[in-house]
Design an enzyme around this catalytic site. Sequence first.
Site, PDB file in Angstrom:
ATOM      1  N   ARG A 157      -6.664 -13.027  -3.880  1.00 35.59           N
ATOM      2  CA  ARG A 157      -5.178 -12.694  -3.616  1.00 35.59           C
ATOM      3  C   ARG A 157      -4.226 -13.705  -3.075  1.00 35.59           C
ATOM      4  NH1 ARG A 157      -7.791  -9.947  -5.677  1.00 35.59           N
ATOM      5  NH2 ARG A 157      -8.232  -7.426  -5.653  1.00 35.59           N
ATOM      6  N   SER A 229      -2.999  -1.332  -3.358  1.00 38.98           N
ATOM      7  CA  SER A 229      -3.720  -1.761  -1.932  1.00 38.98           C
ATOM      8  C   SER A 229      -2.695  -2.232  -1.150  1.00 38.98           C
ATOM      9  CB  SER A 229      -4.822  -2.668  -2.363  1.00 38.98           C
ATOM     10  OG  SER A 229      -5.560  -2.308  -3.105  1.00 38.98           O
ATOM     11  N   GLU A 325      -1.442  -6.899   2.174  1.00 34.58           N
ATOM     12  CA  GLU A 325      -1.467  -7.452   0.899  1.00 34.58           C
ATOM     13  C   GLU A 325      -0.136  -7.728   0.094  1.00 34.58           C
ATOM     14  OE1 GLU A 325      -4.682  -6.201  -1.896  1.00 34.58           O
ATOM     15  OE2 GLU A 325      -3.108  -6.858  -3.669  1.00 34.58           O
TER      16      GLU A 325
HETATM   17  C1  LIG Z   1      -0.632   1.265  -8.466  1.00 41.26           C
HETATM   18  C2  LIG Z   1      -0.850  -0.107  -8.136  1.00 41.26           C
HETATM   19  C3  LIG Z   1      -2.296  -0.609  -8.221  1.00 41.26           C
HETATM   20  C4  LIG Z   1      -2.361  -1.893  -8.194  1.00 41.26           C
HETATM   21  N1  LIG Z   1      -3.598  -2.624  -8.271  1.00 41.26           N
HETATM   22  C5  LIG Z   1      -3.842  -3.707  -8.000  1.00 41.26           C
HETATM   23  C6  LIG Z   1      -5.305  -4.348  -8.555  1.00 41.26           C
HETATM   24  O1  LIG Z   1      -6.149  -3.521  -8.916  1.00 41.26           O
HETATM   25  N2  LIG Z   1      -5.416  -5.606  -8.261  1.00 41.26           N
HETATM   26  C7  LIG Z   1      -4.503  -6.556  -7.797  1.00 41.26           C
HETATM   27  O2  LIG Z   1      -4.710  -7.831  -7.473  1.00 41.26           O
HETATM   28  N3  LIG Z   1      -3.066  -6.057  -7.597  1.00 41.26           N
HETATM   29  C8  LIG Z   1      -2.803  -4.665  -7.653  1.00 41.26           C
HETATM   30  N4  LIG Z   1      -1.537  -4.337  -7.361  1.00 41.26           N
HETATM   31  C9  LIG Z   1      -0.584  -5.205  -6.892  1.00 41.26           C
HETATM   32  C10 LIG Z   1       0.132  -5.614  -8.024  1.00 41.26           C
HETATM   33  O3  LIG Z   1       0.337  -5.100  -9.426  1.00 41.26           O
HETATM   34  C11 LIG Z   1       0.044  -7.112  -8.101  1.00 41.26           C
HETATM   35  O4  LIG Z   1       0.302  -7.783  -7.020  1.00 41.26           O
HETATM   36  C12 LIG Z   1       1.061  -8.003  -9.345  1.00 41.26           C
HETATM   37  O5  LIG Z   1       0.639  -9.190  -9.418  1.00 41.26           O
HETATM   38  C13 LIG Z   1       2.457  -8.026  -8.804  1.00 41.26           C
HETATM   39  O6  LIG Z   1       3.256  -8.346  -9.880  1.00 41.26           O
HETATM   40  P1  LIG Z   1       4.822  -8.133 -10.196  1.00 41.26           P
HETATM   41  O7  LIG Z   1       5.142  -8.669 -11.374  1.00 41.26           O
HETATM   42  O8  LIG Z   1       5.110  -6.620  -9.749  1.00 41.26           O
HETATM   43  O9  LIG Z   1       5.033  -9.112  -8.643  1.00 41.26           O
HETATM   44  P2  LIG Z   1       6.126  -8.868  -7.579  1.00 41.26           P
HETATM   45  O10 LIG Z   1       5.599  -7.631  -6.713  1.00 41.26           O
HETATM   46  O11 LIG Z   1       7.594  -8.679  -7.950  1.00 41.26           O
HETATM   47  O12 LIG Z   1       5.960 -10.123  -6.659  1.00 41.26           O
HETATM   48  C14 LIG Z   1       4.784 -10.669  -6.104  1.00 41.26           C
HETATM   49  C15 LIG Z   1       4.747 -11.896  -5.640  1.00 41.26           C
HETATM   50  O13 LIG Z   1       5.000 -12.910  -6.755  1.00 41.26           O
HETATM   51  C16 LIG Z   1       6.053 -13.590  -6.600  1.00 41.26           C
HETATM   52  N5  LIG Z   1       6.860 -13.870  -7.995  1.00 41.26           N
HETATM   53  C17 LIG Z   1       6.738 -13.010  -8.910  1.00 41.26           C
HETATM   54  N6  LIG Z   1       7.391 -13.499  -9.986  1.00 41.26           N
HETATM   55  C18 LIG Z   1       7.242 -14.677  -9.951  1.00 41.26           C
HETATM   56  C19 LIG Z   1       7.475 -15.872 -10.641  1.00 41.26           C
HETATM   57  N7  LIG Z   1       7.867 -15.954 -12.040  1.00 41.26           N
HETATM   58  N8  LIG Z   1       7.588 -17.016 -10.205  1.00 41.26           N
HETATM   59  C20 LIG Z   1       7.426 -17.302  -8.757  1.00 41.26           C
HETATM   60  N9  LIG Z   1       7.033 -16.221  -7.798  1.00 41.26           N
HETATM   61  C21 LIG Z   1       6.853 -15.111  -8.389  1.00 41.26           C
HETATM   62  C22 LIG Z   1       7.112 -12.775  -5.645  1.00 41.26           C
HETATM   63  O14 LIG Z   1       7.870 -13.568  -4.997  1.00 41.26           O
HETATM   64  C23 LIG Z   1       6.070 -12.201  -4.744  1.00 41.26           C
HETATM   65  O15 LIG Z   1       5.732 -12.978  -3.866  1.00 41.26           O
HETATM   66  C24 LIG Z   1      -1.247  -2.913  -7.517  1.00 41.26           C
HETATM   67  C25 LIG Z   1       0.014  -2.486  -7.349  1.00 41.26           C
HETATM   68  C26 LIG Z   1       0.041  -1.046  -7.670  1.00 41.26           C
HETATM   69  C27 LIG Z   1       1.542  -0.459  -7.572  1.00 41.26           C
END
Ligand SMILES: Cc1cc2nc3c(=O)[nH]c(=O)nc-3n(C[C@H](O)[C@H](O)[C@H](O)COP(=O)(O)OP(=O)(O)OC[C@H]3O[C@@H](n4cnc5c(N)ncnc54)[C@H](O)[C@@H]3O)c2cc1C
Length: 331
Positions: A157, A229, A325
Amino acid sequence: MYSLLSHNTFGIDVSAERFQEYASVEELKTLIAQGALTTPFLHIGGGSNLLFAKDYDGLVLHSRIEGIEVMEEDDRSVSVRVGAGVVWDDFVGYCVEHGWYGTENLSLIPGEVGASAVQNIGAYGVEVKDLIISVETVNIHGEERVYAVEECGYAYRDSIFKRPENKSVFVTYVCFRLSKEEHYTLDYGTIRQELEKYPALTLPVLRKVIIDIRESKLPDPKVMGNAGSFFMNPIVPREKLEALQQEFPRIPFYELNDGRVKIPAGWMIDQCGWKGKSLGPAAVHDKQALVLVNRGGAKGSDIIALSDAVRASVREKFGIDIHPEVNLVNG
Ligand SMILES: Cc1cc2nc3c(=O)[nH]c(=O)nc-3n(C[C@H](O)[C@H](O)[C@H](O)COP(=O)(O)OP(=O)(O)OC[C@H]3O[C@@H](n4cnc5c(N)ncnc54)[C@H](O)[C@@H]3O)c2cc1C
């Protein structure tokens, strides 16, 4: 002020001073040239791994760069370039429809493709770093740079894009290599058991199995706010595990290649009696202790108070510090 309520899956009712989206690299570079990207700024994706402690006193940026483009293809594999704004699970669905192997175990992970490369998302024995070829970026000065996967510093991660000094590096495209040769990762959780319900193993069947398992265990953010998580599973030296085994003989663990072990944080939180417990409007999910939920109307500070209490319990009982995380945004 711009409401971020629909931009964070925790469902925290906060606002940003400004919100700016862009749909292409050219548009992003024009915004930069015009001085529209004022500090402080925060680039978000789908907001599924963010916890806003309070209103964000600055600019929130979001990519709407779309597109899935085949770059190279032969009988064995395909390389694709995907816009950072593509919804991750739409990309997984696209790969499965096209018979491309690799992403299926990562089905239903919320968020967008850009963040997948920042976070090194992982589930059911697969990490996205093993599918990535390169990550295309633009920085706050408008300079483009392509990072080869070896340059991304991927770990559990983690990536260099999470370092504070790289908060001004924006992911615009991610290039992936997927396999056309049939292969599956099945030795994780209850995948094999669930597959017994189906006459044959295919990519769509495995995707369905993963989705079903996830839906049975994880709360749907649309129903109950959460960010998946909340804590990372701590990695400890083997001696620490052996010491703990004296007191907790049934402690679960996963061996890592470097001799250390990973201990499931959810198990420890459960052992501390937190599963299903609330602290004000924040709660530990009753089916998965690793997930903190917003029972309705929680503020970022309510979730943080619960997280602090959970961490203190785990430290006291196991002598292990667990770390979030989820990205905490103090604004
Ligand atoms: C129900 C649920 C289940 C989940 N299960 C998992 C799982 O099984 N495995 C897992 O790894 N994660 C899981 N996650 C966490 C999440 O889905 C991941 O971390 C995902 O990659 C976040 O994506 P996001 O687009 O929402 O990013 P955000 O939450 O909006 O951002 C996450 C980070 O990335 C940065 N960021 C986003 N886009 C960019 C960009 N274009 N350029 C530079 N920086 C950027 C942000 O600044 C921040 O630091 C889960 C979340 C939920 C709600």
